[in-house]
Enzyme design. Structure first.
Site, PDB file in Angstrom:
ATOM      1  N   ASP A   1       0.830  -1.201   0.000  1.00 13.67           N
ATOM      2  CA  ASP A   1       0.000   0.000   0.000  1.00 13.67           C
ATOM      3  C   ASP A   1       0.868   1.257   0.000  1.00 13.67           C
ATOM      4  O   ASP A   1       2.002   1.231   0.497  1.00 13.67           O
ATOM      5  CB  ASP A   1      -0.889   0.029   1.254  1.00 13.67           C
ATOM      6  CG  ASP A   1      -1.980  -1.036   1.211  1.00 13.67           C
ATOM      7  OD1 ASP A   1      -2.321  -1.490   0.107  1.00 13.67           O
ATOM      8  OD2 ASP A   1      -2.484  -1.406   2.291  1.00 13.67           O
TER       9      ASP A   1
ATOM     10  N   TYR B   1       7.278  -8.301   8.186  1.00 10.44           N
ATOM     11  CA  TYR B   1       6.965  -6.877   8.290  1.00 10.44           C
ATOM     12  C   TYR B   1       7.361  -6.368   9.671  1.00 10.44           C
ATOM     13  O   TYR B   1       7.313  -7.110  10.655  1.00 10.44           O
ATOM     14  CB  TYR B   1       5.454  -6.632   8.134  1.00 10.44           C
ATOM     15  CG  TYR B   1       4.876  -6.997   6.795  1.00 10.44           C
ATOM     16  CD1 TYR B   1       4.770  -6.052   5.768  1.00 10.44           C
ATOM     17  CD2 TYR B   1       4.402  -8.284   6.556  1.00 10.44           C
ATOM     18  CE1 TYR B   1       4.209  -6.382   4.545  1.00 10.44           C
ATOM     19  CE2 TYR B   1       3.855  -8.624   5.334  1.00 10.44           C
ATOM     20  CZ  TYR B   1       3.759  -7.671   4.330  1.00 10.44           C
ATOM     21  OH  TYR B   1       3.215  -8.009   3.104  1.00 10.44           O
TER      22      TYR B   1
ATOM     23  N   ASP C   1      -6.286   1.467   9.082  1.00 13.74           N
ATOM     24  CA  ASP C   1      -4.985   2.141   9.068  1.00 13.74           C
ATOM     25  C   ASP C   1      -5.228   3.646   9.034  1.00 13.74           C
ATOM     26  O   ASP C   1      -6.330   4.105   9.360  1.00 13.74           O
ATOM     27  CB  ASP C   1      -4.098   1.648   7.915  1.00 13.74           C
ATOM     28  CG  ASP C   1      -4.672   1.975   6.529  1.00 13.74           C
ATOM     29  OD1 ASP C   1      -5.700   2.693   6.448  1.00 13.74           O
ATOM     30  OD2 ASP C   1      -4.099   1.516   5.527  1.00 13.74           O
TER      31      ASP C   1
ATOM     32  N   ARG D   1      -3.162  -4.838   8.396  1.00 17.26           N
ATOM     33  CA  ARG D   1      -4.192  -3.918   8.904  1.00 17.26           C
ATOM     34  C   ARG D   1      -5.253  -4.687   9.690  1.00 17.26           C
ATOM     35  O   ARG D   1      -5.708  -4.245  10.744  1.00 17.26           O
ATOM     36  CB  ARG D   1      -4.878  -3.186   7.743  1.00 17.26           C
ATOM     37  CG  ARG D   1      -4.028  -2.122   7.100  1.00 17.26           C
ATOM     38  CD  ARG D   1      -4.789  -1.448   5.990  1.00 17.26           C
ATOM     39  NE  ARG D   1      -4.897  -2.262   4.787  1.00 17.26           N
ATOM     40  CZ  ARG D   1      -5.862  -2.141   3.876  1.00 17.26           C
ATOM     41  NH1 ARG D   1      -6.839  -1.278   4.073  1.00 17.26           N
ATOM     42  NH2 ARG D   1      -5.858  -2.880   2.803  1.00 17.26           N
TER      43      ARG D   1
END
Length: 231
Positions: free
Chosen positions: A51, A79, A93, A185
């Site tokens: 994203d 991540y 988010d 998310r």
């Protein structure tokens, strides 16, 4: 690298900047390669979207290596990021504004650490309504922006590691290793619910895809500069 190298196939490790879409990053490289070698076209694509609100590792394949995209997409990803506790947003988010606030006083560092164990292994996860997944030929985020409610099916994902790397209330810093199809998310949102509160993802960086590490990656601008320097 020569024109033939790119046409035969290259796997490029790119560190996508914050604010860029994955499409922008691919287009930036495509334009640079075509201009350098005066090519009318070249096959190029990425192995897993990031994203615009996330930075980090993007694997970009050129030429014949585009056939490897599906294989690369299937690899485990790592991540690092930040979950902000005590509130939720519709997109899970910072793309959307806070829509609800929750108490935090009952949450302790020990509870945060203990709750991570609920998310290890194979779990059911519901993708965010603000996502590019399709339902009846339409992207979920299109329904969301129109204010329409749609039923979203859960999916099985696998989380092999979920480590809390720092706590600075209301921010919780983490590292997670997960399977293809995992929405970090959604993990943030579900983590907030598991703590009897709310949460949203406030920072995200992809650090690994399989054995490929972001510390070996370069920015799209650096790639462009290096390409122009080559004879």
């Amino acid at each position: 690298m020569t024109k033939e190298d790119f046409l035969e196939g290259q796997l490029l490790l790119i560190d996508k900047p914050l604010g860029w879409s994955s499409f922008q990053a691919v287009n930036s490289l495509k334009w640079a390669i075509r201009k350098k070698f005066e090519l009318k076209k070249i096959k190029i694509g990425h192995a897993g979207t990031l994203d615009p609100l996330a930075s980090g590792l993007l694997l970009i394949c050129t030429g014949k290596f585009t056939k490897r995209i599906t294989e690369l997409q299937g690899q485990e990803k790592e991540y690092t990021g930040t979950i902000t506790l005590g509130a939720t947003t519709p997109s899970y988010d910072m793309e959307t504004e806070i829509n609800e606030r929750f108490p935090l006083s009952h949450i302790t560092p020990a509870l945060i650490q203990a709750t991570t164990t609920d998310f290890i292994g194979e779990i059911e996860q519901q993708p965010p309504v603000f996502s590019a997944l399709k339902k009846d030929g339409k992207r979920l985020y299109e329904y969301a922006r129109e204010g329409k409610e749609v039923e979203i099916k859960t999916r099985k994902i696998h989380i092999s590691e979920f480590e809390i790397t720092g706590i600075n209330f209301p921010e919780v810093h983490f590292r997670v290793c997960c399977s293809k199809g995992t929405y970090i998310r959604s993990l943030a949102f579900d983590f907030g619910k598991a703590l009897d509160s709310g949460a949203y993802l406030s920072a995200l960086r992809r650090t690994k895809i399989g054995d490929y590490n972001v510390n070996k990656a370069i920015s799209p601008e650096k790639f462009r500069d290096l390409l122009q320097l080559e004879a």
